[in-house]
Design a protein around this motif. Structure first.
Motif: not given
Length: 193
Positions: A18, A24, A29, A37, A67, A69, A98
Motif C-alpha cells: 500500500a 495488506y 480487514f 473493494v 471499510r 479498499v 481508504w
C-alpha cells in the motif's frame, strides 16, 4: 464462469503493498463488518470526476462498519501516471479515507474480474459479493449524476435489507493491461447486465 465475480462469490484473497508502506491482505480487514473493494487508478477522468463522491460515500458508511479498499492494477507502461510513486503522491495530496493497494502483477484484477476504473465490489459480513458495478451513473461529471448505485447498495446492506440492484455496468476507462494497447480488454470480459 463469467469474467467478473458472480453475486454470492467469496472475496478473493490478496496480499498487496500500500501507499502507506504496509502490506495488506484480505484478512487485515476482518474487523470491518462490510467491505468495499474497488479498482481505480491515478489518471482516469472517470475516477478523477467521482473520487470526491466516493470519499463522501466511504465517510457516510464508515460508522456503520463499512471499510473501503482501493486497488490500482493499471500497467504504468500504458500510463506512467499509474505507477506506484504517483499513487503515493496522490494519497498524500488527497488523503482519501481508504488504503490504496498496488496490484503490480494484475493477478488481483483478474481474480476479481475488474473491467473498468472505477469498478466497485461490495461484500457482506461473510465476504460474499452482494453488489458489483458502477458507483455513479455519470462518474466523469459527478454533479450531473442522478443515481448513486454504490450508496443505494450500502444503504440497503447496512439497514439489513437485501440489495435490490445487484449488478450494474461499471462506467470508466478499461483496466490497462500490461503489454496490450490502451483499449484492450480480455475477450471474455463482458458487460454485467
Amino acid at each position: 464462469m463469467s469474467f467478473t465475480l458472480n453475486i454470492g462469490s467469496k472475496a478473493p484473497g490478496f496480499r498487496l503493498k500500500a501507499t502507506d508502506g504496509k502490506v495488506y491482505s484480505l484478512e487485515d480487514f476482518d474487523k470491518s463488518r462490510y467491505l468495499v473493494v474497488f479498482f481505480t487508478c491515478n489518471h482516469c477522468p472517470y475516477v478523477l470526476g467521482s473520487d470526491e463522491v466516493t470519499r463522501q460515500t466511504a465517510l457516510k458508511y464508515e460508522h456503520k462498519g463499512v471499510r473501503f479498499v482501493a486497488i490500482n492494477s493499471n500497467s504504468p507502461n500504458t500510463y506512467r501516471e499509474d505507477d506506484f510513486e504517483h499513487m503515493v503522491s496522490r494519497m498524500q495530496q488527497y488523503k482519501f479515507p481508504w488504503v490504496y493497494l498496488y496490484d503490480e502483477t494484475q493477478d488481483i484484477a483478474l481474480n476479481y474480474g475488474a473491467l473498468r476504473t472505477p469498478h466497485f465490489y461490495v461484500f457482506d459480513e461473510d465476504r460474499k459479493l452482494v453488489y458489483t458495478g458502477r458507483g455513479l451513473d455519470n462518474p466523469r461529471d459527478a454533479v450531473k449524476s442522478l443515481v448513486n448505485n454504490l450508496d443505494q447498495a450500502l444503504g440497503e446492506l447496512t439497514a439489513g435489507k437485501e440489495v435490490s440492484v445487484k449488478l450494474t455496468n461499471p462506467i470508466g476507462c478499461n483496466v490497462k493491461w500490461e503489454g496490450r494497447e490502451r483499449h484492450w480488454m480480455p475477450q471474455e470480459a463482458k458487460d454485467l447486465v
